[in-house]
Design a protein around this motif. Structure first.
Motif, PDB file in Angstrom:
ATOM      1  N   TYR A 505      24.488  33.387  47.876  1.00 32.20           N
ATOM      2  CA  TYR A 505      25.027  33.652  46.544  1.00 32.20           C
ATOM      3  C   TYR A 505      26.374  34.335  46.704  1.00 32.20           C
ATOM      4  O   TYR A 505      26.715  34.836  47.769  1.00 32.20           O
ATOM      5  CB  TYR A 505      24.081  34.549  45.754  1.00 32.20           C
ATOM      6  N   SER A 506      27.134  34.349  45.631  1.00 32.04           N
ATOM      7  CA  SER A 506      28.401  35.070  45.595  1.00 32.04           C
ATOM      8  C   SER A 506      28.190  36.368  44.816  1.00 32.04           C
ATOM      9  O   SER A 506      27.705  36.351  43.681  1.00 32.04           O
ATOM     10  CB  SER A 506      29.487  34.217  44.921  1.00 32.04           C
ATOM     11  N   ALA A 507      28.538  37.496  45.446  1.00 38.44           N
ATOM     12  CA  ALA A 507      28.316  38.807  44.818  1.00 38.44           C
ATOM     13  C   ALA A 507      29.373  39.042  43.734  1.00 38.44           C
ATOM     14  O   ALA A 507      30.339  39.763  43.927  1.00 38.44           O
ATOM     15  CB  ALA A 507      28.359  39.901  45.874  1.00 38.44           C
ATOM     16  N   ASP A 508      29.146  38.392  42.557  1.00 43.98           N
ATOM     17  CA  ASP A 508      30.133  38.514  41.473  1.00 43.98           C
ATOM     18  C   ASP A 508      30.255  39.956  40.987  1.00 43.98           C
ATOM     19  O   ASP A 508      31.344  40.470  40.782  1.00 43.98           O
ATOM     20  CB  ASP A 508      29.740  37.606  40.311  1.00 43.98           C
ATOM     21  N   ASP A 509      29.122  40.614  40.775  1.00 47.11           N
ATOM     22  CA  ASP A 509      29.117  41.997  40.304  1.00 47.11           C
ATOM     23  C   ASP A 509      27.761  42.606  40.628  1.00 47.11           C
ATOM     24  O   ASP A 509      26.864  41.945  41.171  1.00 47.11           O
ATOM     25  CB  ASP A 509      29.429  42.067  38.793  1.00 47.11           C
ATOM     26  N   ALA A 510      27.595  43.888  40.280  1.00 44.94           N
ATOM     27  CA  ALA A 510      26.352  44.584  40.587  1.00 44.94           C
ATOM     28  C   ALA A 510      25.181  44.007  39.806  1.00 44.94           C
ATOM     29  O   ALA A 510      24.052  43.918  40.304  1.00 44.94           O
ATOM     30  CB  ALA A 510      26.504  46.079  40.288  1.00 44.94           C
ATOM     31  N   GLY A 511      25.419  43.571  38.548  1.00 45.33           N
ATOM     32  CA  GLY A 511      24.349  42.992  37.751  1.00 45.33           C
ATOM     33  C   GLY A 511      23.806  41.727  38.370  1.00 45.33           C
ATOM     34  O   GLY A 511      22.593  41.493  38.396  1.00 45.33           O
ATOM     35  N   PHE A 512      24.688  40.883  38.879  1.00 49.74           N
ATOM     36  CA  PHE A 512      24.221  39.630  39.480  1.00 49.74           C
ATOM     37  C   PHE A 512      23.487  39.913  40.786  1.00 49.74           C
ATOM     38  O   PHE A 512      22.515  39.220  41.125  1.00 49.74           O
ATOM     39  CB  PHE A 512      25.399  38.695  39.721  1.00 49.74           C
ATOM     40  N   GLU A 513      23.909  40.931  41.546  1.00 45.86           N
ATOM     41  CA  GLU A 513      23.170  41.284  42.757  1.00 45.86           C
ATOM     42  C   GLU A 513      21.759  41.771  42.412  1.00 45.86           C
ATOM     43  O   GLU A 513      20.806  41.479  43.137  1.00 45.86           O
ATOM     44  CB  GLU A 513      23.931  42.348  43.528  1.00 45.86           C
ATOM     45  N   ARG A 514      21.617  42.516  41.295  1.00 45.46           N
ATOM     46  CA  ARG A 514      20.271  42.919  40.874  1.00 45.46           C
ATOM     47  C   ARG A 514      19.410  41.702  40.563  1.00 45.46           C
ATOM     48  O   ARG A 514      18.224  41.642  40.893  1.00 45.46           O
ATOM     49  CB  ARG A 514      20.363  43.835  39.654  1.00 45.46           C
TER      50      ARG A 514
END
Length: 702
Positions: A505-514
């Motif tokens: 995945y691409s770590a777009d932001d902290a929310g997407f990593e969650r």
């Protein structure tokens, strides 16, 4: 600038005269003259200064007419310049003074007059040439015997080879003598216009624009100009100009050439290769390159074009990590593409891999023997180094380096040093390479691993048995239901527990990593063996994203697992950047961003049609439109989450997936686990919850 012969042919028209143009070989200018004359070209150009007209006191040579001819000055067979050859026709101007007294003339000839008639006339003929932006003046020295001349009669011509000019140019030529006895001659000519071949780019397409007259028929062929002059033809058409030919940018390679020729008898074919320095072509060339094993020890690098590359063998441990080059004791070898080569080995091994580098950059790595000899083995490689006077040393190749046996290091090889030496002496190790410098041995480690873990497994089984008995006594009804589910899982989901899933995945932001962490944790409960860089930050930092991903991808595919590509807006943008411009500059993305590092390995599988059965794409339907996923990645399934969770789980489990009702229950569990994190991603900025869903076993999960 050299003009291809084909373009000259098109410019000058289909007339047979096109093919009879005189060819001049070499860059030197020259002068030649008709019989009876002698001529010489003064070296170097001169200043164009005609001066005033003066009277001739005796007969002189003067130019009377200019004539031009188009010729070809060729440096090679098909590398020619258009050139204007100029012929200056000369005549006698003036006459000799005869004696007035006929009687005297009859008695004897004036000795001075006789001497002049037996002498030679000499003229300095100037040629001035102008064709923007070129301007030249040359001086021709011409001589002829005076006795052969008659006043007013032509005496011959002198030809200058030649003035170079561009197609389509207007040329102006003047001629006079020094000193000048009459008005200078002048001549103006319009050279034929040049048809043009232009290469332009429009998004992902490349256009070849050939502008010729509507009546001109020509053939065009696209081919790969490979090593040693061999050609592989890709495309051929007979066309009538003008034409626009569209190529996809993925078809470009440095050796892609265009061959064109007029459809005339005995026409000369001209080839141009406009993509030699194109960065997209060089990138496509490495993507198209493939390593091929030719059992038992042969191999070859297949590629459309020649490559400046070196190859070496390396040893890949099954536990992951970078492949360790075997240099020394083995050496690097220059690679000739599309040619059978041979490894300096006695036997092959699944852990032996081939690394191909260009300018010290790793471009390809393949473990060729793993397809023939099975998956990677948990063997250890012993390196024997031989010196003078039969001195030799032995060490074991490990991720930390080559560890000497019987040393006090805290590594596996050091702890098992005595046993490995005994295995080597008893013939249990396989010799892979041997020469005067040393040898390589592969020693199996399975028996030591089994001995180490036998007691641990026995203790675990006893503990499980005790817990099971306790559960039977405490909750008989619940245990019965659990046993029923366990029996069903054993019957229909045994393959599921053995399958692995590598999430990219691409770590777009902290929310997407969650959200990714929630998905990985939910898949672990099914159960699946989930690998995600979010849980392996320490290994990613130590090994580097590319090496970490390559090892995990190789292990996942060898175990029959799947690689999951989670598309997000950031991932889609990164994919498009790769497809259009190649790899981004180093440092542009996070050092833990395995998605950015993995594209160099993932894209060749999709470009070469090897993605089906290995990769599954997914995206969260509330975060991304389905049309946003690049078309290249739709070669395999691309599923929306959570709306298509049953199909997604079926793709992960493979052919031994449970029935629809069981899949529906699993999908419901995963959907419930995803919903809080998905809602958090959809909240407006500033209202997100803190914390990160890291999942179980954050530091140790691989």
């Amino acid at each position: 600038m050299p003009v291809p012969w084909f373009l000259l042919s098109l410019a000058l028209g289909p007339s047979p005269m096109v093919f009879s143009l005189e060819r001049i070989v070499g860059p030197q200018n020259a002068a030649r003259c008709s019989p009876g004359l002698s001529c010489h070209l003064r070296e170097g150009d001169m200043l164009c200064m005609p001066g005033s007209i003066v009277s001739a006191l005796e007969p002189v040579l003067v130019p009377t007419r200019l004539q031009t001819e188009l010729v070809l000055r060729c440096h090679q067979e098909t590398d020619c310049d258009l050139c204007v050859s100029v012929a200056v026709h000369l005549a006698v101007h003036g006459h000799w003074e005869e004696p007035g007294d006929k009687e005297q003339f009859g008695r004897a000839t004036d000795p001075e007059l006789e001497e002049r008639k037996n002498a030679s006339l000499q003229a300095h003929v100037v040629l001035s040439f102008q064709a923007y932006p070129t301007s030249r003046c040359v001086l021709l020295e011409v001589q002829v015997l005076a006795a052969l001349l008659q006043p007013g009669q032509p005496v011959g011509s002198v030809v200058f080879d030649c003035f170079e000019a561009a197609l389509g140019a207007e040329v102006r030529i003047w001629s006079y003598t020094q000193p000048r006895y009459q008005k200078e001659l002048n001549f103006t000519q319009q050279l034929p216009a040049l048809p043009w071949l232009n290469v332009s780019t429009d998004g992902e397409d490349v256009h070849l624009l050939l502008d010729v007259s509507e009546e001109q028929h020509f053939g065009i062929s696209l081919y790969w100009n490979q090593t040693q002059g061999s050609k592989t033809h890709r495309w051929h058409r007979n066309l009538t100009g003008p034409q626009t030919i569209t190529l996809n940018h993925t078809d470009l390679v440095p050796c892609l050439c265009i061959q064109v020729w007029p459809l005339e008898p005995d026409s000369v074919r001209t080839s141009i290769c406009p993509f030699k320095s194109d960065h997209r072509a060089r990138r496509n060339l490495w993507r198209a390159a493939q390593l091929q094993l030719l059992p038992p020890r042969g191999w070859r690098l297949n590629a459309p074009c020649s490559l400046p590359a070196e190859a070496t063998l390396c040893w890949q441990a099954p536990s992951g990590g970078p492949c360790q080059p075997l240099v020394p004791p083995l050496y690097r070898e220059n690679v000739t593409v599309n040619k059978d080569l041979e490894f300096p080995l006695l036997k092959g091994h699944p852990n032996l891999c081939v690394q191909v580098s260009s300018w010290e950059k790793l471009e390809l790595q393949e473990c060729l023997w793993s397809d023939f000899l099975g998956p990677l083995k948990d063997d250890i490689l012993l390196v024997e180094t031989r010196g003078p006077q039969d001195n030799s040393s032995l060490c074991a190749l490990e991720p930390s380096g080559c560890t000497p046996l019987l040393s006090r290091a805290s590594t596996r090889a050091a702890r098992l040093g005595k046993q490995l030496l005994q295995d080597l002496k008893s013939g249990q190790c396989m010799k892979l390479w041997d020469d005067d410098l040393g040898a390589l041995w592969a020693c199996p480690m399975d028996k030591y691993i089994h001995q180490r873990w036998a007691l641990v497994w026995l203790a675990c089984l006893l503990l499980v048995a005790v817990l099971f008995l306790l559960l039977l006594l405490l909750k008989k009804d619940h245990v019965k239901g659990w046993l029923r589910l366990l029996k069903e899982d054993v019957r229909s989901g045994a393959a599921l527990r053995a399958r692995a899933a590598l999430l990219l995945y691409s770590a777009d932001d902290a929310g997407f990593e969650r959200l990714v962490g929630a998905l990985a944790s939910a898949l672990c409960q099914l159960p699946l063996r989930v690998v995600v860089d979010l849980w392996s930050r320490r290994e990613v930092s130590a090994q580097g994203p590319l090496a970490w991903f390559h090892a995990q991808r190789l292990q996942t595919l060898q175990e029959g697992g799947m690689v999951v590509l989670l598309f997000s807006p950031g991932a889609v943008a990164l994919c498009r950047e790769w497809l259009q411009d190649g790899a981004p500059p180093p440092g542009e993305h996070s050092p833990h961003d395995a998605f950015a590092a993995s594209l160099s390995c993932v894209l060749p599988d999709f470009l070469q049609g090897r993605a089906l059965g290995r990769y599954v794409g997914a995206y969260f339907d509330s975060l991304l439109c389905p049309d946003a996923v690049p078309a290249l990645f739709r070669a395999g399934p691309v599923l929306a989450l959570p709306s298509q969770l049953p199909d997604f789980l079926r793709a992960l489990q493979g052919p031994d997936a449970p029935g629809p009702w069981r899949l529906a229950d699993m999908a419901e569990q995963v959907s419930q686990a995803l919903q809080p994190a998905l809602d958090s991603c959809l909240r407006p900025p500033g209202t997100e919850e803190t914390g990160l869903e890291m999942g179980p076993e954050l530091e140790n999960r691989t």
